[in-house]
Design a protein around this motif. Structure first.
Motif, PDB file in Angstrom:
ATOM      1  N   VAL A  70     -58.636  75.097 -61.248  1.00 37.43           N
ATOM      2  CA  VAL A  70     -58.314  76.480 -60.894  1.00 37.43           C
ATOM      3  C   VAL A  70     -56.833  76.651 -60.587  1.00 37.43           C
ATOM      4  O   VAL A  70     -56.429  77.693 -60.085  1.00 37.43           O
ATOM      5  CB  VAL A  70     -59.156  76.980 -59.696  1.00 37.43           C
ATOM      6  N   ASP A  71     -56.033  75.614 -60.888  1.00 35.02           N
ATOM      7  CA  ASP A  71     -54.608  75.756 -60.611  1.00 35.02           C
ATOM      8  C   ASP A  71     -53.759  75.087 -61.682  1.00 35.02           C
ATOM      9  O   ASP A  71     -54.226  74.253 -62.444  1.00 35.02           O
ATOM     10  CB  ASP A  71     -54.245  75.216 -59.217  1.00 35.02           C
ATOM     11  N   ILE A  72     -52.529  75.521 -61.725  1.00 36.50           N
ATOM     12  CA  ILE A  72     -51.516  74.919 -62.581  1.00 36.50           C
ATOM     13  C   ILE A  72     -50.576  74.185 -61.634  1.00 36.50           C
ATOM     14  O   ILE A  72     -49.946  74.811 -60.779  1.00 36.50           O
ATOM     15  CB  ILE A  72     -50.743  75.993 -63.375  1.00 36.50           C
ATOM     16  N   ASP A  73     -50.527  72.869 -61.758  1.00 36.72           N
ATOM     17  CA  ASP A  73     -49.690  72.060 -60.871  1.00 36.72           C
ATOM     18  C   ASP A  73     -48.374  71.754 -61.562  1.00 36.72           C
ATOM     19  O   ASP A  73     -48.361  71.132 -62.633  1.00 36.72           O
ATOM     20  CB  ASP A  73     -50.397  70.756 -60.525  1.00 36.72           C
ATOM     21  N   LEU A  74     -47.291  72.167 -60.928  1.00 36.64           N
ATOM     22  CA  LEU A  74     -45.954  71.985 -61.485  1.00 36.64           C
ATOM     23  C   LEU A  74     -45.084  71.237 -60.488  1.00 36.64           C
ATOM     24  O   LEU A  74     -44.859  71.703 -59.380  1.00 36.64           O
ATOM     25  CB  LEU A  74     -45.312  73.344 -61.782  1.00 36.64           C
ATOM     26  N   PHE A  75     -44.616  70.076 -60.878  1.00 31.70           N
ATOM     27  CA  PHE A  75     -43.657  69.327 -60.080  1.00 31.70           C
ATOM     28  C   PHE A  75     -42.298  69.857 -60.507  1.00 31.70           C
ATOM     29  O   PHE A  75     -41.987  69.853 -61.698  1.00 31.70           O
ATOM     30  CB  PHE A  75     -43.773  67.835 -60.413  1.00 31.70           C
ATOM     31  N   ILE A  76     -41.514  70.352 -59.577  1.00 37.87           N
ATOM     32  CA  ILE A  76     -40.244  70.964 -59.961  1.00 37.87           C
ATOM     33  C   ILE A  76     -39.069  70.315 -59.242  1.00 37.87           C
ATOM     34  O   ILE A  76     -39.212  69.784 -58.144  1.00 37.87           O
ATOM     35  CB  ILE A  76     -40.236  72.487 -59.729  1.00 37.87           C
ATOM     36  N   ARG A  77     -37.923  70.372 -59.909  1.00 37.13           N
ATOM     37  CA  ARG A  77     -36.673  69.963 -59.259  1.00 37.13           C
ATOM     38  C   ARG A  77     -36.377  71.036 -58.215  1.00 37.13           C
ATOM     39  O   ARG A  77     -36.470  72.229 -58.491  1.00 37.13           O
ATOM     40  CB  ARG A  77     -35.548  69.863 -60.282  1.00 37.13           C
ATOM     41  N   THR A  78     -36.018  70.610 -57.009  1.00 35.96           N
ATOM     42  CA  THR A  78     -35.952  71.551 -55.886  1.00 35.96           C
ATOM     43  C   THR A  78     -34.563  72.064 -55.546  1.00 35.96           C
ATOM     44  O   THR A  78     -34.377  72.648 -54.480  1.00 35.96           O
ATOM     45  CB  THR A  78     -36.560  70.905 -54.621  1.00 35.96           C
ATOM     46  N   ASP A  79     -33.592  71.895 -56.443  1.00 35.38           N
ATOM     47  CA  ASP A  79     -32.277  72.469 -56.128  1.00 35.38           C
ATOM     48  C   ASP A  79     -32.330  73.990 -56.244  1.00 35.38           C
ATOM     49  O   ASP A  79     -33.219  74.556 -56.885  1.00 35.38           O
ATOM     50  CB  ASP A  79     -31.184  71.874 -57.028  1.00 35.38           C
ATOM     51  N   GLU A  80     -31.393  74.652 -55.583  1.00 24.46           N
ATOM     52  CA  GLU A  80     -31.385  76.128 -55.510  1.00 24.46           C
ATOM     53  C   GLU A  80     -31.423  76.791 -56.882  1.00 24.46           C
ATOM     54  O   GLU A  80     -32.153  77.761 -57.091  1.00 24.46           O
ATOM     55  CB  GLU A  80     -30.155  76.619 -54.735  1.00 24.46           C
ATOM     56  N   LEU A  81     -30.617  76.293 -57.831  1.00 26.53           N
ATOM     57  CA  LEU A  81     -30.561  76.905 -59.156  1.00 26.53           C
ATOM     58  C   LEU A  81     -31.910  76.827 -59.862  1.00 26.53           C
ATOM     59  O   LEU A  81     -32.388  77.804 -60.437  1.00 26.53           O
ATOM     60  CB  LEU A  81     -29.474  76.254 -60.009  1.00 26.53           C
ATOM     61  N   ASN A  82     -32.539  75.662 -59.813  1.00 30.58           N
ATOM     62  CA  ASN A  82     -33.824  75.514 -60.495  1.00 30.58           C
ATOM     63  C   ASN A  82     -34.913  76.356 -59.844  1.00 30.58           C
ATOM     64  O   ASN A  82     -35.728  76.971 -60.534  1.00 30.58           O
ATOM     65  CB  ASN A  82     -34.246  74.047 -60.556  1.00 30.58           C
ATOM     66  N   VAL A  83     -34.918  76.422 -58.523  1.00 32.26           N
ATOM     67  CA  VAL A  83     -35.925  77.252 -57.847  1.00 32.26           C
ATOM     68  C   VAL A  83     -35.686  78.730 -58.161  1.00 32.26           C
ATOM     69  O   VAL A  83     -36.638  79.495 -58.330  1.00 32.26           O
ATOM     70  CB  VAL A  83     -35.963  76.958 -56.332  1.00 32.26           C
ATOM     71  N   ALA A  84     -34.436  79.129 -58.301  1.00 32.44           N
ATOM     72  CA  ALA A  84     -34.142  80.506 -58.734  1.00 32.44           C
ATOM     73  C   ALA A  84     -34.702  80.749 -60.136  1.00 32.44           C
ATOM     74  O   ALA A  84     -35.237  81.824 -60.426  1.00 32.44           O
ATOM     75  CB  ALA A  84     -32.639  80.768 -58.697  1.00 32.44           C
ATOM     76  N   ARG A  85     -34.616  79.740 -60.997  1.00 31.04           N
ATOM     77  CA  ARG A  85     -35.197  79.857 -62.342  1.00 31.04           C
ATOM     78  C   ARG A  85     -36.722  79.966 -62.276  1.00 31.04           C
ATOM     79  O   ARG A  85     -37.338  80.705 -63.055  1.00 31.04           O
ATOM     80  CB  ARG A  85     -34.793  78.661 -63.200  1.00 31.04           C
ATOM     81  N   VAL A  86     -37.322  79.207 -61.364  1.00 28.29           N
ATOM     82  CA  VAL A  86     -38.783  79.302 -61.176  1.00 28.29           C
ATOM     83  C   VAL A  86     -39.158  80.727 -60.781  1.00 28.29           C
ATOM     84  O   VAL A  86     -40.086  81.315 -61.341  1.00 28.29           O
ATOM     85  CB  VAL A  86     -39.275  78.296 -60.110  1.00 28.29           C
ATOM     86  N   ARG A  87     -38.436  81.273 -59.815  1.00 30.09           N
ATOM     87  CA  ARG A  87     -38.728  82.657 -59.380  1.00 30.09           C
ATOM     88  C   ARG A  87     -38.560  83.631 -60.553  1.00 30.09           C
ATOM     89  O   ARG A  87     -39.396  84.524 -60.743  1.00 30.09           O
ATOM     90  CB  ARG A  87     -37.837  83.054 -58.207  1.00 30.09           C
ATOM     91  N   ALA A  88     -37.498  83.466 -61.329  1.00 29.89           N
ATOM     92  CA  ALA A  88     -37.273  84.354 -62.483  1.00 29.89           C
ATOM     93  C   ALA A  88     -38.423  84.238 -63.484  1.00 29.89           C
ATOM     94  O   ALA A  88     -38.887  85.250 -64.025  1.00 29.89           O
ATOM     95  CB  ALA A  88     -35.935  84.024 -63.146  1.00 29.89           C
ATOM     96  N   ALA A  89     -38.886  83.030 -63.721  1.00 35.21           N
ATOM     97  CA  ALA A  89     -40.002  82.830 -64.653  1.00 35.21           C
ATOM     98  C   ALA A  89     -41.269  83.500 -64.137  1.00 35.21           C
ATOM     99  O   ALA A  89     -41.974  84.185 -64.892  1.00 35.21           O
ATOM    100  CB  ALA A  89     -40.236  81.330 -64.864  1.00 35.21           C
ATOM    101  N   LEU A  90     -41.552  83.312 -62.853  1.00 32.60           N
ATOM    102  CA  LEU A  90     -42.750  83.934 -62.285  1.00 32.60           C
ATOM    103  C   LEU A  90     -42.646  85.451 -62.278  1.00 32.60           C
ATOM    104  O   LEU A  90     -43.636  86.146 -62.542  1.00 32.60           O
ATOM    105  CB  LEU A  90     -43.015  83.387 -60.884  1.00 32.60           C
ATOM    106  N   HIS A  91     -41.443  85.972 -62.014  1.00 32.29           N
ATOM    107  CA  HIS A  91     -41.257  87.427 -62.082  1.00 32.29           C
ATOM    108  C   HIS A  91     -41.471  87.953 -63.504  1.00 32.29           C
ATOM    109  O   HIS A  91     -42.006  89.047 -63.688  1.00 32.29           O
ATOM    110  CB  HIS A  91     -39.851  87.826 -61.606  1.00 32.29           C
ATOM    111  N   ALA A  92     -41.071  87.166 -64.497  1.00 41.42           N
ATOM    112  CA  ALA A  92     -41.273  87.578 -65.890  1.00 41.42           C
ATOM    113  C   ALA A  92     -42.759  87.624 -66.234  1.00 41.42           C
ATOM    114  O   ALA A  92     -43.181  88.434 -67.061  1.00 41.42           O
ATOM    115  CB  ALA A  92     -40.534  86.623 -66.832  1.00 41.42           C
ATOM    116  N   ALA A  93     -43.541  86.768 -65.589  1.00 44.50           N
ATOM    117  CA  ALA A  93     -44.973  86.703 -65.877  1.00 44.50           C
ATOM    118  C   ALA A  93     -45.798  87.654 -65.025  1.00 44.50           C
ATOM    119  O   ALA A  93     -46.821  88.165 -65.483  1.00 44.50           O
ATOM    120  CB  ALA A  93     -45.465  85.266 -65.681  1.00 44.50           C
TER     121      ALA A  93
END
Length: 157
Positions: free
Chosen positions: A38-61
């Motif tokens: 029931v979930d999508i597990d994503l291990f992500i690089r935690t620097d500010e730029l990459n987390v900003a990209r994660v937020r942008a991707a989620l906002h796009a979806a």
């Protein structure tokens, strides 16, 4: 969880050039095992730029202001996991910064596969095995053993 939901998220991550590795049940499924999740597990690089990209991707979806609450400091903190529940759908997205002191983003091996024209950063069987073999959840131990047998992994991998 529907395959279209997974692809919506993975497509958005690719467009935003997020540094992530797909782990968990979806990854196990992509390695050829039938596995409900029931979930999508994503291990992500935690620097500010990459987390900003994660937020942008989620906002796009997803049209959801709560996405802005996802922070690099949370993912690098004492409890380095953020669970996001999209406003529509019956699934979650788990963002992982590390697993205890044992596994960080830089410890992960992954391969890039293409699904419906989307590049997907998929954890290798060895990485999934390492992540799952010593957990307390029975489903993880079942996954680990199946991966070990199918891919000929040594227990010391």
């Amino acid at each position: 969880m529907q395959f279209d939901d997974v692809m919506l998220v993975l497509s958005a991550l690719a467009r935003e050039e997020v540094e992530y590795v797909l782990v968990g049940g979806v990854a196990v499924g992509l390695h050829g095992f039938e596995r409900a999740t029931v979930d999508i597990d994503l291990f992500i690089r935690t620097d500010e730029l990459n987390v900003a990209r994660v937020r942008a991707a989620l906002h796009a979806a997803f049209d959801d202001d709560s996405i802005d609450d996802i922070s690099a400091s949370d993912l690098a903190g004492e409890f380095p996991t953020v669970r996001y529940g999209p406003p529509r759908g019956d699934f979650f997205i788990d963002l992982l910064g590390r697993l205890g002191s044992e596994i960080s983003y830089d410890d992960l091996e992954f391969e890039i596969i293409e699904i419906e024209g989307v590049p997907v950063r998929l954890a290798t069987p060895r990485t999934l095995y390492r992540m799952k073999r010593d957990t307390i959840r029975p489903i993880d131990r079942i996954d680990a053993e199946a991966l070990r047998v199918r891919f000929g992994l040594d227990e010391v991998d």
